[in-house]
Design a protein around this motif. Structure first.
Motif, PDB file in Angstrom:
ATOM      1  N   ILE A 123       0.865  -1.174   0.000  1.00 22.74           N
ATOM      2  CA  ILE A 123       0.000   0.000   0.000  1.00 22.74           C
ATOM      3  C   ILE A 123       0.907   1.231   0.000  1.00 22.74           C
ATOM      4  CG2 ILE A 123      -1.835   1.251   1.168  1.00 22.74           C
ATOM      5  CD1 ILE A 123      -2.710  -1.454   0.154  1.00 22.74           C
ATOM      6  N   VAL A 124       0.857   2.004  -1.086  1.00 24.98           N
ATOM      7  CA  VAL A 124       1.696   3.187  -1.244  1.00 24.98           C
ATOM      8  C   VAL A 124       0.794   4.384  -1.524  1.00 24.98           C
ATOM      9  CG1 VAL A 124       3.601   4.242  -2.506  1.00 24.98           C
ATOM     10  CG2 VAL A 124       3.577   1.762  -2.144  1.00 24.98           C
ATOM     11  N   ASN A 125       0.782   5.340  -0.588  1.00 20.88           N
ATOM     12  CA  ASN A 125      -0.033   6.557  -0.730  1.00 20.88           C
ATOM     13  C   ASN A 125      -1.503   6.240  -1.013  1.00 20.88           C
ATOM     14  OD1 ASN A 125       2.295   8.155  -0.391  1.00 20.88           O
ATOM     15  ND2 ASN A 125       2.758   8.046  -2.594  1.00 20.88           N
ATOM     16  N   GLY A 126      -2.019   5.238  -0.315  1.00 20.04           N
ATOM     17  CA  GLY A 126      -3.426   4.887  -0.468  1.00 20.04           C
ATOM     18  C   GLY A 126      -3.744   4.117  -1.733  1.00 20.04           C
ATOM     19  N   ARG A 129      -0.026  -1.400  -4.900  1.00 18.59           N
ATOM     20  CA  ARG A 129       1.101  -1.631  -5.805  1.00 18.59           C
ATOM     21  C   ARG A 129       1.353  -3.128  -5.923  1.00 18.59           C
ATOM     22  NH1 ARG A 129       6.536   1.678  -4.869  1.00 18.59           N
ATOM     23  NH2 ARG A 129       5.084   3.294  -5.658  1.00 18.59           N
ATOM     24  N   LEU A 130       1.331  -3.640  -7.143  1.00 12.69           N
ATOM     25  CA  LEU A 130       1.583  -5.049  -7.417  1.00 12.69           C
ATOM     26  C   LEU A 130       2.949  -5.233  -8.054  1.00 12.69           C
ATOM     27  CD1 LEU A 130      -1.895  -6.038  -8.925  1.00 12.69           C
ATOM     28  CD2 LEU A 130      -1.121  -6.278  -6.569  1.00 12.69           C
ATOM     29  N   ASP A 131       3.399  -6.495  -8.127  1.00 11.96           N
ATOM     30  CA  ASP A 131       4.684  -6.799  -8.767  1.00 11.96           C
ATOM     31  C   ASP A 131       4.661  -6.382 -10.234  1.00 11.96           C
ATOM     32  OD1 ASP A 131       5.585  -7.829  -6.455  1.00 11.96           O
ATOM     33  OD2 ASP A 131       5.314  -9.925  -6.978  1.00 11.96           O
ATOM     34  N   ASN A 140       4.850   2.088 -17.988  1.00 13.79           N
ATOM     35  CA  ASN A 140       3.531   1.518 -18.278  1.00 13.79           C
ATOM     36  C   ASN A 140       2.941   0.740 -17.106  1.00 13.79           C
ATOM     37  OD1 ASN A 140       3.589   2.494 -20.924  1.00 13.79           O
ATOM     38  ND2 ASN A 140       4.743   0.715 -21.642  1.00 13.79           N
ATOM     39  N   TRP A 141       3.591   0.796 -15.946  1.00 13.63           N
ATOM     40  CA  TRP A 141       3.094   0.068 -14.783  1.00 13.63           C
ATOM     41  C   TRP A 141       2.718   1.068 -13.694  1.00 13.63           C
ATOM     42  CZ3 TRP A 141       1.422  -4.641 -14.763  1.00 13.63           C
ATOM     43  CH2 TRP A 141       1.178  -5.307 -13.564  1.00 13.63           C
ATOM     44  N   PHE A 142       1.490   0.962 -13.181  1.00 16.19           N
ATOM     45  CA  PHE A 142       0.970   1.985 -12.283  1.00 16.19           C
ATOM     46  C   PHE A 142       0.471   1.360 -10.982  1.00 16.19           C
ATOM     47  CE2 PHE A 142      -0.009   2.901 -16.731  1.00 16.19           C
ATOM     48  CZ  PHE A 142       0.676   4.090 -16.922  1.00 16.19           C
ATOM     49  N   ASP A 143       0.383   2.185  -9.967  1.00 12.24           N
ATOM     50  CA  ASP A 143      -0.278   1.788  -8.728  1.00 12.24           C
ATOM     51  C   ASP A 143      -1.783   1.894  -8.936  1.00 12.24           C
ATOM     52  OD1 ASP A 143       2.201   1.487  -7.644  1.00 12.24           O
ATOM     53  OD2 ASP A 143       2.211   3.425  -6.600  1.00 12.24           O
ATOM     54  N   LEU A 144      -2.514   0.949  -8.407  1.00  9.72           N
ATOM     55  CA  LEU A 144      -3.951   0.855  -8.661  1.00  9.72           C
ATOM     56  C   LEU A 144      -4.745   1.679  -7.644  1.00  9.72           C
ATOM     57  CD1 LEU A 144      -4.222  -2.969  -9.416  1.00  9.72           C
ATOM     58  CD2 LEU A 144      -4.276  -1.098 -11.055  1.00  9.72           C
ATOM     59  N   GLU A 154      -0.683  -1.690   5.533  1.00 15.23           N
ATOM     60  CA  GLU A 154       0.121  -2.822   5.118  1.00 15.23           C
ATOM     61  C   GLU A 154      -0.785  -4.012   4.819  1.00 15.23           C
ATOM     62  OE1 GLU A 154       2.948  -3.703   8.118  1.00 15.23           O
ATOM     63  OE2 GLU A 154       4.093  -1.834   7.864  1.00 15.23           O
ATOM     64  N   VAL A 155      -0.345  -4.859   3.906  1.00 15.26           N
ATOM     65  CA  VAL A 155      -1.085  -6.077   3.567  1.00 15.26           C
ATOM     66  C   VAL A 155      -0.089  -7.230   3.439  1.00 15.26           C
ATOM     67  CG1 VAL A 155      -3.056  -5.013   2.422  1.00 15.26           C
ATOM     68  CG2 VAL A 155      -0.981  -5.426   1.126  1.00 15.26           C
ATOM     69  N   LYS A 156      -0.588  -8.431   3.663  1.00 10.88           N
ATOM     70  CA  LYS A 156       0.256  -9.620   3.524  1.00 10.88           C
ATOM     71  C   LYS A 156      -0.098 -10.386   2.250  1.00 10.88           C
ATOM     72  CE  LYS A 156       1.153 -10.148   8.468  1.00 10.88           C
ATOM     73  NZ  LYS A 156       1.049 -11.044   9.649  1.00 10.88           N
ATOM     74  N   VAL A 157      -1.279 -10.985   2.229  1.00 13.29           N
ATOM     75  CA  VAL A 157      -1.731 -11.720   1.044  1.00 13.29           C
ATOM     76  C   VAL A 157      -2.965 -11.023   0.484  1.00 13.29           C
ATOM     77  CG1 VAL A 157      -2.549 -13.903   0.130  1.00 13.29           C
ATOM     78  CG2 VAL A 157      -0.838 -13.895   1.940  1.00 13.29           C
ATOM     79  N   VAL A 158      -2.902 -10.659  -0.784  1.00 16.85           N
ATOM     80  CA  VAL A 158      -3.991  -9.949  -1.446  1.00 16.85           C
ATOM     81  C   VAL A 158      -4.600 -10.853  -2.509  1.00 16.85           C
ATOM     82  CG1 VAL A 158      -4.626  -7.938  -2.827  1.00 16.85           C
ATOM     83  CG2 VAL A 158      -2.897  -7.728  -1.043  1.00 16.85           C
ATOM     84  N   SER A 159      -5.912 -10.902  -2.545  1.00 21.91           N
ATOM     85  CA  SER A 159      -6.627 -11.646  -3.583  1.00 21.91           C
ATOM     86  C   SER A 159      -7.186 -10.656  -4.599  1.00 21.91           C
ATOM     87  CB  SER A 159      -7.762 -12.478  -2.978  1.00 21.91           C
ATOM     88  OG  SER A 159      -7.257 -13.443  -2.088  1.00 21.91           O
ATOM     89  N   ILE A 160      -6.775 -10.801  -5.838  1.00 24.06           N
ATOM     90  CA  ILE A 160      -7.298  -9.987  -6.937  1.00 24.06           C
ATOM     91  C   ILE A 160      -8.217 -10.876  -7.762  1.00 24.06           C
ATOM     92  CG2 ILE A 160      -6.727  -8.490  -8.866  1.00 24.06           C
ATOM     93  CD1 ILE A 160      -5.516  -7.495  -6.308  1.00 24.06           C
TER      94      ILE A 160
END
Length: 385
Positions: A123-126, A129-131, A140-144, A154-160
């Protein structure tokens, strides 16, 4: 307590392309892992001496050793977490007490929900951010971004996951929850198709607006079926087919939101007003296999009601009591305790021997009469301490 926040993500075309690839890769890893697990198990049953039984580590090592060149362009954690979930699924298969008990099955690309997991998200500035894949440049890669503010840093395991053309993220987080004030009250809930009965009355879980949506869903499903029958595989390429399918998905989402809102409000009311809550331990999967009222049971969301009530009672310090599956709450007389058997039982059609309706309870021992559902609530309430 550990809660989960589900947020809708704002995804552009570049991100959508790579998220789709990760969803496909997750499905591939699961299916390949399940196939490998089954082959290892068959070899183990034929020759236990030379072939050890499959487990998470052996299946993972086998998949990693046989990775194709194209797999190295995708996240390695996707494969690791897929095998971990597969191992948990096999573990749950041997525990029939699990609510989602069943043998692991292969995933289909036609499933309405596709997704993947990652434990390297931040989690960066709300923003989420993924790999970054190796084949994508930093430009071409952005924070969602999400449509609502995130509740964690902070997060540990995220389900998309992708559902009905939109991407969502399930983000777990910890939250301090204080217990609700004690009321010294108890209640019982008898779940039925279309409504739930409890000591204070009845809750309708299939209101008129839901039934109207289900009629519209039925119309859209028939329209799509006719188009597929007439045009075959070419039907899914037409704009008209896509428009009808979009309307169908929209109505399904409305149904899910309405049902979730009803259950959340009702369960919150129960944990606010009562210290002890008694419900039936129903075998919903087995009941739905009879096809007598399976559609009504699915629409009445029996399992989801129990799931929500279970974790809310744990959050707020309330006691949830489960009646045994063999407890005759419907056939037992709340006045004298007589249990109807044989041709005296009440069925969905009532009782043919005595000519009673399905919602009537008449005790042939003491003459007690009551509504069938209200009688069941009183019997369940007798199990409270």
């Amino acid at each position: 307590m550990i809660k989960t926040q589900v947020v809708k993500l704002k995804v552009n075309k570049t991100m959508r392309k790579h998220l789709d690839a990760l969803c496909d890769y997750r499905r591939y890893c699961w299916n390949k892992g399940l196939e490998t697990w089954q082959l290892m198990y068959e070899a183990h049953t034929l020759n236990k001496k030379d072939n050890p039984s499959p487990n998470e580590r052996r299946v993972r090592d086998e998949l990693v050793a046989n990775k194709a060149d194209w797999q190295y362009a995708l996240s390695a954690r996707c494969l690791q977490l897929a095998v971990k979930d597969l191992a948990n699924a096999w573990k749950n298969f041997f525990d029939k007490a699990q609510p989602d008990w069943g043998i692991p099955s292969f995933k289909s690309k036609k499933d309405p929900r596709q997704g993947f997991k990652t434990d390297r998200a931040k989690i960066v500035n709300g923003k989420l951010r993924l790999d970054k894949p190796r084949s994508v440049s930093k430009e071409n890669w952005f924070d969602l971004k999400s449509y609502e503010a995130l509740k964690m840093d902070e997060v540990k395991v995220v389900s998309i996951f992708k559902e009905k053309g939109s991407y969502y993220a399930a983000l777990p987080y910890e939250e301090e929850i204080s217990a609700k004030a004690k009321t010294q009250q108890k209640t019982a809930v008898d779940v039925n198709v279309g409504h739930f009965n409890y000591t204070e009355g009845q809750i309708n879980v299939l209101p008129a607006k839901l039934q109207k949506l289900y009629k519209r869903i039925k119309h859209y499903q028939r329209t799509l079926a006719v188009k597929r029958k007439v045009n075959g595989k070419l039907a899914i390429k037409s704009n008209n087919y896509y428009a009808v399918r979009t309307k169908l998905q929209r109505d399904y989402r409305k149904v899910a939101n309405i049902q979730n809102d009803l259950l959340q409000k009702f369960t919150t009311q129960l944990v606010n007003d009562y210290d002890q809550i008694v419900i039936e331990d129903l075998a919903v999967k087995e009941m739905m296999m009879t096809h007598v009222a399976s559609k009504g049971m699915q629409r009445s969301v029996f399992s989801k009601f129990r799931q929500i009530l279970t974790y809310k009672c744990a959050w707020y310090g309330k006691e949830l009591i489960l009646a045994d599956k063999t407890y005759p709450s419907t056939q037992r007389c709340a006045e004298c305790g007589y249990v109807k058997k044989g041709d005296e039982k009440i069925t969905l059609q009532g009782n043919q021997k005595h000519g009673t309706k399905h919602n009537e309870y008449i005790c042939y021992q003491c003459g007690y009469t009551n509504d069938r559902d209200e009688n069941a609530v009183l019997n369940l309430l007798a199990l409270a301490k």
